[in-house]
Write a protein that holds these residues in place. Structure first.
Motif, PDB file in Angstrom:
ATOM      1  N   GLU A  94       0.721  -1.242  -0.034  1.00 30.97           N
ATOM      2  CA  GLU A  94       0.007   0.021  -0.073  1.00 30.97           C
ATOM      3  C   GLU A  94       1.013   1.203  -0.079  1.00 30.97           C
ATOM      4  N   LEU A  95       1.980   1.189   0.572  1.00 30.30           N
ATOM      5  CA  LEU A  95       2.679   2.511   0.848  1.00 30.30           C
ATOM      6  C   LEU A  95       3.066   2.764  -0.494  1.00 30.30           C
ATOM      7  N   ARG A  96       3.763   1.514  -1.263  1.00 31.21           N
ATOM      8  CA  ARG A  96       4.285   1.679  -2.418  1.00 31.21           C
ATOM      9  C   ARG A  96       3.318   2.404  -3.420  1.00 31.21           C
ATOM     10  N   VAL A  97       1.905   1.875  -3.392  1.00 29.20           N
ATOM     11  CA  VAL A  97       1.038   2.290  -4.186  1.00 29.20           C
ATOM     12  C   VAL A  97       0.741   3.860  -4.169  1.00 29.20           C
ATOM     13  N   ILE A  98       0.716   4.263  -2.651  1.00 29.96           N
ATOM     14  CA  ILE A  98       0.525   5.435  -2.299  1.00 29.96           C
ATOM     15  C   ILE A  98       1.715   6.494  -2.939  1.00 29.96           C
ATOM     16  N   TYR A  99       2.912   5.946  -2.710  1.00 28.01           N
ATOM     17  CA  TYR A  99       4.118   6.472  -3.450  1.00 28.01           C
ATOM     18  C   TYR A  99       3.924   7.121  -4.865  1.00 28.01           C
ATOM     19  N   SER A 100       3.372   5.962  -5.402  1.00 36.60           N
ATOM     20  CA  SER A 100       3.398   5.934  -7.134  1.00 36.60           C
ATOM     21  C   SER A 100       2.257   6.968  -7.558  1.00 36.60           C
ATOM     22  N   ALA A 101       1.102   6.962  -6.434  1.00 38.89           N
ATOM     23  CA  ALA A 101       0.046   7.852  -6.752  1.00 38.89           C
ATOM     24  C   ALA A 101       0.377   9.312  -6.455  1.00 38.89           C
ATOM     25  N   LEU A 102       1.258   9.647  -5.647  1.00 39.32           N
ATOM     26  CA  LEU A 102       1.913  10.843  -5.177  1.00 39.32           C
ATOM     27  C   LEU A 102       2.722  11.413  -6.468  1.00 39.32           C
ATOM     28  N   LYS A 103       3.324  10.330  -6.875  1.00 39.89           N
ATOM     29  CA  LYS A 103       4.362  10.573  -8.139  1.00 39.89           C
ATOM     30  C   LYS A 103       3.636  11.210  -9.290  1.00 39.89           C
ATOM     31  N   HIS A 104       2.335  10.349  -9.652  1.00 42.40           N
ATOM     32  CA  HIS A 104       1.603  10.563 -10.521  1.00 42.40           C
ATOM     33  C   HIS A 104       0.927  11.809 -10.505  1.00 42.40           C
ATOM     34  N   PHE A 105       0.378  12.417  -9.085  1.00 48.68           N
ATOM     35  CA  PHE A 105       0.087  13.780  -9.056  1.00 48.68           C
ATOM     36  C   PHE A 105       1.068  14.879  -9.180  1.00 48.68           C
ATOM     37  N   GLU A 106       2.185  14.641  -9.045  1.00 53.79           N
ATOM     38  CA  GLU A 106       3.526  15.640  -9.256  1.00 53.79           C
ATOM     39  C   GLU A 106       3.261  15.775 -10.733  1.00 53.79           C
ATOM     40  N   THR A 107       3.143  14.528 -11.667  1.00 55.01           N
ATOM     41  CA  THR A 107       3.180  14.912 -13.138  1.00 55.01           C
ATOM     42  C   THR A 107       1.759  15.771 -13.629  1.00 55.01           C
ATOM     43  N   GLU A 108       0.795  15.458 -12.874  1.00 53.21           N
ATOM     44  CA  GLU A 108      -0.421  15.930 -13.138  1.00 53.21           C
ATOM     45  C   GLU A 108      -0.133  17.444 -12.917  1.00 53.21           C
ATOM     46  N   ILE A 109       0.263  17.905 -11.977  1.00 51.39           N
ATOM     47  CA  ILE A 109       0.547  19.247 -11.371  1.00 51.39           C
ATOM     48  C   ILE A 109       1.529  19.847 -12.385  1.00 51.39           C
ATOM     49  N   VAL A 110       2.645  19.248 -12.609  1.00 51.67           N
ATOM     50  CA  VAL A 110       3.616  19.906 -13.495  1.00 51.67           C
ATOM     51  C   VAL A 110       3.347  20.041 -15.052  1.00 51.67           C
ATOM     52  N   TYR A 111       2.731  18.996 -15.462  1.00 54.68           N
ATOM     53  CA  TYR A 111       2.451  19.099 -16.922  1.00 54.68           C
ATOM     54  C   TYR A 111       1.115  19.393 -17.232  1.00 54.68           C
ATOM     55  N   GLY A 112       0.077  19.068 -16.578  1.00 56.65           N
ATOM     56  CA  GLY A 112      -1.180  19.507 -17.011  1.00 56.65           C
ATOM     57  C   GLY A 112      -1.947  20.678 -16.030  1.00 56.65           C
ATOM     58  N   LEU A 113      -1.286  20.925 -14.862  1.00 57.99           N
ATOM     59  CA  LEU A 113      -2.137  21.793 -14.010  1.00 57.99           C
ATOM     60  C   LEU A 113      -3.292  21.389 -13.672  1.00 57.99           C
TER      61      LEU A 113
END
Lengths: 172, 324
Positions: free
Chosen positions: A32-51
């Protein structure tokens, strides 16, 4: 005699099962921790590239990650329609709601709730900083969870089986 | 028509107050102004009032006072819980949302290298209701199309602020895009450079105003660059931009003319004499770039066409046409 054998098998198998289930929780937490980690990584990309705004970002994340964490994100993205809920409310409530289905510990939730305070409240750079901090914490937690898994997982499995054996011996 | 989208961004408390208010007056609202810990102000075309439990009032003691939570909620709703997503708009000081309405914002400005980085602690909101009035351009359209050479005239709309300049431009775009068979105007391919997201009121690049079936909108793009891009990429018959005035705009407009594309644009000024005092505009007027000048005024009411002038700045007719 036959009844006895059946009883013995039942006792041993059920206690072994309990042992396995408890041992499984360690592995589950790591996962679960690993999934949350990758979820937050996805979130980072969403913010950076897509706002991408939070509701859409969470929906996209939910589509890309595994159960059971994806349910939490789906619930969040659906809660945004309500007017009077603040961002932090939505974030915290969703995690609380699924707490029973998750193997996370209080420490893990603390990290998540901490992130909730800044979620969506600041500009891009600041968001990335906050997410970065949470990611670092999560990584340490994951590392620790993995250590615990190594230490305890086998023990719980044996313990389950052995307890079953002991009960059987005592009863005979 | 009282737009639904406005209601959706207002906090529940204010929503319920508005629900009590007179419906006819509600349709005339132009602005809703929220100021932290100050009475909530509603602006109509020519007057203003406050909002109380029993509807609109001019008694300041009964007025609803905007709370801290109201401000927080409005900001949260318009940003969709994501301040980072509206960073760029915050820098401009306004946000366009669904329906093409806009919210002006002031608060504490965070400065970085002498430029506005963001606005924090927002204390005042000005919700401006966008109105698309279909048909305001109908009266002027016959003067904007050269029926002999079968092409639209290069047109400049000259107007002081708040006189319906953008509303008129929007309807001209719609009319050219759709075509007006009764006036012998065919449908044109129209391209819009909408630097301030004002003409189309785009949200995520999707135009909220109806600009006609054959209109392409280049949202939030700098005007000069946008005009060049459109000529290259969209092969338009008409290019429209809002509020020209810089040297770069003049060069780009020259380019547009050489490409054989019609141009329709606007400029801020109270009259043609004032316009000609601006060096760049003066040069453009002297070169007779524009075939038509439409002069707008707000007396007796917003959107009144004071006159249409030809390229020599001679008035086409002395008649006054009401378009608002």
């Amino acid at each position: 005699m036959l009844v006895k054998i059946i009883a013995i098998v039942l006792v041993i198998s059920s206690s072994t099962l309990i042992g396995f289930l408890l041992a499984n929780r360690f592995g589950q937490r790591v996962k679960e921790l690993r999934v949350i980690y990758s979820a937050l990584k996805h979130f980072e990309t969403e913010i950076v590239y897509g706002l991408t705004p939070l509701p859409n970002a969470f929906k996209n994340i939910a589509n890309r990650i595994d159960e059971p964490i994806c349910k939490v994100f789906t619930h969040m993205s659906e809660s945004f329609g309500q007017h009077d809920l603040t961002t932090i409310d939505i974030w915290t409530n969703s995690w609380e709601l699924y707490k029973q289905n998750l193997a996370l510990k209080k420490r893990d939730y603390d990290i998540l709730f901490q992130l909730g305070h800044s979620l969506g409240q600041t500009d891009k750079e600041n968001q990335l900083k906050h997410i970065g901090i949470s990611l670092a914490y999560l990584q340490t937690e994951e590392h620790e969870a993995r250590n615990e898994q190594h230490k305890h997982e086998k023990m719980y499995k044996y313990l389950g089986f052995l307890t079953g054996m002991m009960i059987v011996i005592l009863m005979i | 028509m009282w737009p639904k989208e406005i209601e959706e961004i207002l906090p529940k408390t204010i929503q319920s107050l508005l629900a009590n208010a007179n419906n006819i007056e509600k349709n005339n609202i132009q602005e809703i102004r929220l100021r932290l810990l100050k009475p909530l102000e509603i602006c109509f075309a020519s007057n203003f009032s406050y909002l109380s439990k029993s509807g609109f009032t001019n008694d300041i003691s009964k007025a609803y006072i905007t709370t801290f939570d109201d401000c927080k909620q409005v900001l949260q709703t318009i940003s969709n819980h994501s301040m980072y997503a509206i960073e760029e708009q915050l820098r401009q000081g306004y946000i366009t949302f669904a329906g093409g309405h806009r919210i002006g914002i002031v608060g504490k400005v965070v400065v970085d290298n002498g430029k506005i980085r963001t606005i924090q602690h927002v204390t005042s909101f000005n919700i401006r209701i966008a109105k698309q009035i279909v048909g305001v351009a109908t009266a002027v359209m016959p003067d904007l199309y050269d029926s002999i050479r079968h092409r639209p005239y290069h047109t400049l709309i000259v107007s002081p602020p708040q006189c319906g300049k953008t509303t008129l431009l929007r309807d001209i775009i719609y009319s050219f895009s759709k075509g007006m068979p009764t006036l012998g105007i065919p449908s044109h391919k129209v391209a819009v450079v909408d630097e301030r997201s004002e003409i189309a009121g785009s949200v995520h690049g999707i135009a909220q105003a109806d600009l006609g079936p054959r209109t392409d909108v280049l949202d939030a793009c700098p005007k000069a660059e946008g005009m060049m891009l459109l000529i290259r990429s969209m092969s338009p018959q008409i290019i429209t931009v809002d509020e020209i005035g810089t040297a770069a705009d003049a060069i780009a407009i020259d380019e547009v003319l050489h490409a054989g594309v019609g141009i329709i644009t606007t400029a801020h000024a109270f009259n043609l004499d004032e316009l000609i005092e601006r060096p760049i505009m003066q040069e453009m007027i002297k070169k007779k770039i524009f075939d038509r000048y439409i002069l707008l005024t707000n007396t007796p009411k917003i959107g009144t066409v004071q006159g249409i002038y030809d390229k020599n700045r001679l008035k086409l007719s002395a008649r006054r046409v009401f378009v608002g």
